[in-house]
Design an enzyme around this catalytic site. Structure first.
Site, PDB file in Angstrom:
ATOM      1  N   GLU A 152      13.335 -25.319  37.802  1.00  0.00           N
ATOM      2  CA  GLU A 152      12.733 -26.653  37.856  1.00  0.00           C
ATOM      3  C   GLU A 152      11.592 -26.701  36.848  1.00  0.00           C
ATOM      4  O   GLU A 152      10.776 -25.771  36.774  1.00  0.00           O
ATOM      5  CB  GLU A 152      12.211 -26.952  39.259  1.00  0.00           C
ATOM      6  CG  GLU A 152      11.478 -28.291  39.379  1.00  0.00           C
ATOM      7  CD  GLU A 152      10.981 -28.559  40.800  1.00  0.00           C
ATOM      8  OE1 GLU A 152      11.659 -28.114  41.747  1.00  0.00           O
ATOM      9  OE2 GLU A 152       9.918 -29.202  40.963  1.00  0.00           O
ATOM     10  N   GLU A 157       3.439 -34.322  37.295  1.00  0.00           N
ATOM     11  CA  GLU A 157       3.269 -34.668  38.704  1.00  0.00           C
ATOM     12  C   GLU A 157       1.818 -35.074  38.905  1.00  0.00           C
ATOM     13  O   GLU A 157       0.907 -34.525  38.283  1.00  0.00           O
ATOM     14  CB  GLU A 157       3.576 -33.486  39.614  1.00  0.00           C
ATOM     15  CG  GLU A 157       5.022 -33.087  39.688  1.00  0.00           C
ATOM     16  CD  GLU A 157       5.226 -31.967  40.695  1.00  0.00           C
ATOM     17  OE1 GLU A 157       5.754 -32.236  41.793  1.00  0.00           O
ATOM     18  OE2 GLU A 157       4.839 -30.823  40.380  1.00  0.00           O
TER      19      GLU A 157
END
Length: 422
Positions: A152, A157
């Site tokens: 990932e 974020e």
């Protein structure tokens, strides 16, 4: 907001030493040159759905492994194009599907994935306690190997209680979840990400990933820095995701200060492939292995599916001639002119040592190759399906030595000189 829809790939040129300097200054390394291979500019009509040829809208309210509170829907209430060149993902406070919030989660899984390149998006993010917007990537083998073995890459974020900060993180075996390898970027002067669009990007190469905000690098992950029990899994295709989560283990839940609805506006998403210096689509090349001096060759000039590919003393025959044909994703297929068949990884294998053969052109990842220039003028060929390099078995030099795929290691067995022959 208005924006230009015509654009070219970003090109950064090398800085040269000034001839008038009294002391010699080393020449700066040239930054990679990136060619655009995929994008969504979100130019659809106001209220229209995201482009279904590019995006899948995932739905559900199962917490998504993070104890999130939202139900992701495919309704226009939660995701739409605004008619001004933006995708809007809207998080709302409402009862739906047994949850108290709704939002949207878009992915290119099954539509588009790429190994290596520059991935970027221009985004204005939402704000507030409990909001969790993200632009990220997952390995497209997640269905077969699971997470975190798939890998990932979190390009951006944000947790709403940090309005001036975003995070970039890599997750893989031995460094996932709370213990991902990451860093953060904070806007100067108390600025907040909710107030303006910013460009979030990574530059991903075979042994390194770099994170940027507005062109400012803030994090680097090198393959060499991984320790015992940690595995590098960034050598195969990844797909893209955009979402706004509500609540969860990291951001915590909304509280009385959180304002709804909240929107994440996405101006564009663009994916680039590193330029393949001098490789021209449609040109026929002889590929000579640097370690052996031998040419990439179809055994016995065969034409049948499954015929072995090997190295052999250069002889100028069609069995040693390969036409490079560019694919829309920035990779190439290599078609042998003697057989008309494509250079192919046997059974679409991904393991070190899987043999390479010729097979009828079928457009699969087993027949797609990223061709990247090395500093010494040679090239490495990385198979898109496996993330492995075209390699001479056991670094052999004898006529008839088979060719395979193997983890990219930079040895001469994986270096190829490309010579145009027609």
């Amino acid at each position: 907001m208005s924006k230009k829809k015509w654009f070219v790939a970003t090109v950064a040129s090398a800085l040269l030493c000034g001839s008038l300097l009294l002391n010699a200054v080393p020449k700066a390394e040239a930054a990679p040159v990136w060619n655009l291979v995929w994008s969504d500019e979100f130019n659809g009509a106001a209220g229209s759905a995201p482009d279904g040829s590019k995006w899948v809208q995932e739905t559900g309210g199962n917490g998504w492994g993070n104890n999130e509170l939202e139900y992701y829907t495919d309704r226009r209430d939660n995701s739409y194009q605004d008619g001004n060149g933006n995708l809007v993902i809207k998080a709302k406070k409402e009862s739906y599907g047994g949850r108290d919030y709704t939002s949207a989660r878009l992915t290119t899984q099954g539509k588009f994935a790429q190994t290596y390149g520059k991935m970027e998006a221009r985004i204005k993010i939402p704000y507030g306690q409990g909001l969790w917007p993200a632009f990220w990537m997952l390995g497209d083998n997640i269905g077969s190997v699971g997470w975190p073995q798939s890998g990932e890459l979190d390009i951006m974020e944000n947790v709403g209680y940090e309005p001036s900060m975003v995070h970039g993180t890599a997750h893989g075996p031995g460094y996932s979840g709370c213990c991902g390898i990451g860093n953060s970027y904070t806007l100067p002067g108390g600025q907040q990400f909710k107030d303006a669009y910013h460009v979030f990007s990574i530059e991903w190469e075979p042994n390194q990933v770099r994170w940027y905000v507005d062109g400012q690098q803030f994090h680097t992950l090198n393959k060499s820095q991984l320790g015992a029990g940690q595995t590098w899994v960034y050598d195969h295709p990844f797909f893209l995701l955009l979402n706004v989560a509500v609540g969860g283990n990291w951001p915590g839940n909304p509280d009385g200060s959180t304002v709804f609805p909240q929107t994440m506006n996405v101006d564009y998403v663009r994916v680039y492939q590193q330029a393949n210096s001098g490789v021209a689509s449609g040109t026929v090349y002889k590929l000579t292995n640097s370690g052996s001096g031998k040419a990439l060759d179809v055994a016995s000039a065969g034409t049948a599916d499954g015929t072995k590919v090997q190295i052999w003393t250069p002889n100028g025959t069609a069995a040693q001639q390969w036409r490079a044909v560019s694919n829309s994703d920035g990779t190439y297929k290599l078609i042998n002119t003697g057989s008309g068949k494509a250079l192919d990884v046997a059974s679409a294998g991904t393991a070190d040592g899987t043999k390479v053969q010729i097979w009828t052109d079928n457009g699969t990842a087993a027949q797609k190759w990223t061709i990247t220039a090395n500093a010494d003028g040679t090239y490495k060929l990385i198979n898109a399906g496996s993330g492995k390099a075209l390699d001479v078995t056991s670094s052999g030099t004898a006529d008839g030595t088979s060719v395979q795929i193997w983890t990219d290691n930079g040895t001469s067995a994986q270096k190829w000189q490309l010579t145009a022959v027609q």
